[in-house]
Design an enzyme around this catalytic site. Structure first.
Site, PDB file in Angstrom:
ATOM      1  N   CYS A 141     -22.206 -30.282 -11.613  1.00 19.13           N
ATOM      2  CA  CYS A 141     -21.471 -29.194 -12.260  1.00 19.13           C
ATOM      3  C   CYS A 141     -20.477 -29.728 -13.289  1.00 19.13           C
ATOM      4  O   CYS A 141     -19.981 -30.841 -13.186  1.00 19.13           O
ATOM      5  CB  CYS A 141     -20.719 -28.369 -11.218  1.00 19.13           C
ATOM      6  SG  CYS A 141     -21.790 -27.412 -10.136  1.00 19.13           S
ATOM      7  N   HIS A 157     -22.813 -32.647  -5.771  1.00 23.75           N
ATOM      8  CA  HIS A 157     -21.506 -32.070  -6.088  1.00 23.75           C
ATOM      9  C   HIS A 157     -20.715 -33.006  -6.997  1.00 23.75           C
ATOM     10  O   HIS A 157     -20.723 -34.221  -6.818  1.00 23.75           O
ATOM     11  CB  HIS A 157     -20.693 -31.834  -4.815  1.00 23.75           C
ATOM     12  CG  HIS A 157     -21.062 -30.581  -4.084  1.00 23.75           C
ATOM     13  ND1 HIS A 157     -20.896 -29.327  -4.628  1.00 23.75           N
ATOM     14  CD2 HIS A 157     -21.572 -30.376  -2.848  1.00 23.75           C
ATOM     15  CE1 HIS A 157     -21.281 -28.411  -3.755  1.00 23.75           C
ATOM     16  NE2 HIS A 157     -21.712 -29.026  -2.668  1.00 23.75           N
ATOM     17  N   ARG A 160     -23.568 -27.557 -16.718  1.00 24.74           N
ATOM     18  CA  ARG A 160     -24.145 -28.653 -15.967  1.00 24.74           C
ATOM     19  C   ARG A 160     -24.114 -29.928 -16.817  1.00 24.74           C
ATOM     20  O   ARG A 160     -24.291 -29.874 -18.038  1.00 24.74           O
ATOM     21  CB  ARG A 160     -25.598 -28.358 -15.567  1.00 24.74           C
ATOM     22  CG  ARG A 160     -25.766 -27.188 -14.625  1.00 24.74           C
ATOM     23  CD  ARG A 160     -25.262 -27.496 -13.230  1.00 24.74           C
ATOM     24  NE  ARG A 160     -25.510 -26.393 -12.316  1.00 24.74           N
ATOM     25  CZ  ARG A 160     -24.659 -25.402 -12.100  1.00 24.74           C
ATOM     26  NH1 ARG A 160     -23.485 -25.372 -12.739  1.00 24.74           N
ATOM     27  NH2 ARG A 160     -24.953 -24.440 -11.246  1.00 24.74           N
TER      28      ARG A 160
END
Length: 234
Positions: A202, A133, A211
Site C-alpha cells: 500500500c 503490509h 499501490r
C-alpha cells in the site's frame, strides 16, 4: 446549564477522545506487531515441519546412455491460506524473512505475505505475485521504497532457491490497476514471456489509496542441498 459545566463536559470528552486515539495508535503500532510476530513464527514452524517430513533432493540429471527419466509428477497446488515458501530481501536487513501464504485475504496478510491466487508458482514461467503490509502486522514492506535495480529477492520452497533481481525502482499506481500482476506485467518493461516476480504494497505509508509495485526477473536457481545463495551470505 452554566458555562463552567459545558466547558468541563467538553474537556472530559476531549480527554476521553484523546485516550481512545492513543489506544488505537498503540494497537496499530504495537499490538498488531505482537500478533504478527506470533502468527509469523507459527507459519515458519509449520513450513519447517512440513519440509522436515519430506525428502529434499536436487533435480535428477541422468547420464549418457541412461533411459529417459520418467516425467516428474505435477507439483501439488498451493493450499489456500497455508504457507508454502519463505521470502528474503537482503535490502531490508540481514534478519528480514517472511513466510508466503496462498491468497491475499486480510486474515492471511496478518500472518505473513500473500501469494495472489492464479499467478505463477515460485520459479515458474509467468508472474509470481506477492502482497504484503506496508505498515501494521509486523510492517514487512515498510522499506519498500528503498528497493533498487539489481536488489536480490530470494524465495525457497524447501527444495529450491530462486533468486530474482529487481529491474526498476518501485512504481506507483492505483488498486484497480490489476495488469501489474499479469503473466507479462503491464508497464513493467518486460516485453515477452519470462519468469517474473511482482511485489505489491500500500501507499502512502499509512494509507491505501495507491499501490507500490516492484518487478523482478528470475536470475538464478539452485537446490537447497547446495546451501544458501551467495546473496544471503554477504
Amino acid at each position: 446549564m452554566s458555562v463552567r459545566i459545558v466547558v468541563r463536559t467538553f474537556s472530559e470528552l476531549c480527554v476521553t477522545a484523546g485516550a481512545l486515539i492513543i489506544l488505537f495508535v498503540v494497537y496499530l503500532l504495537f499490538w498488531t506487531g505482537v500478533k504478527a510476530a506470533g502468527a509469523t513464527e507459527g507459519q515458519i514452524d509449520a513450513l519447517e515441519n512440513q519440509w522436515a517430513r519430506g525428502t529434499v533432493t536436487a533435480p535428477a540429471t541422468g547420464t549418457p546412455g541412461d533411459q529417459a527419466p520418467a516425467p516428474a509428477p505435477a507439483p501439488e497446488a498451493y493450499r489456500d491460506g497455508k504457507p508454502f515458501a519463505m521470502l528474503y530481501i537482503p535490502r531490508f536487513g540481514k534478519g528480514w524473512e517472511w513466510p508466503v501464504l496462498e491468497n491475499t485475504e486480510v486474515k492471511t496478510l496478518q500472518k505473513g505475505l500473500g501469494h495472489y491466487r492464479g499467478t505463477a508458482r515460485a520459479g515458474a514461467t509467468g508472474n509470481f505475485a506477492v502482497a504484503g503490509h506496508r505498515r501494521t502486522y509486523g510492517d514487512p514492506f515498510k522499506d519498500f521504497p528503498e528497493l533498487r535495480p539489481g536488489d536480490a529477492v530470494l524465495v525457497t520452497d524447501g527444495t529450491t532457491w530462486f533468486t530474482y533481481r529487481i529491474d526498476r525502482k518501485p512504481y506507483r499506481t492505483v488498486p484497480s490497476d490489476t495488469g501489474v500482476i499479469d503473466p507479462v506485467p503491464r508497464k513493467s518493461g518486460f516485453d515477452g514471456p519470462g519468469r517474473y516476480l511482482t511485489l505489491t504494497t500500500c501507499d502512502p505509508e499509512w494509507g491505501s489509496s495507491h499501490r507500490l509495485i516492484a518487478w523482478a526477473h528470475l536470475d538464478a536457481t539452485q537446490p537447497v542441498t547446495d546451501g544458501r545463495p551467495a546473496a544471503l551470505r554477504g
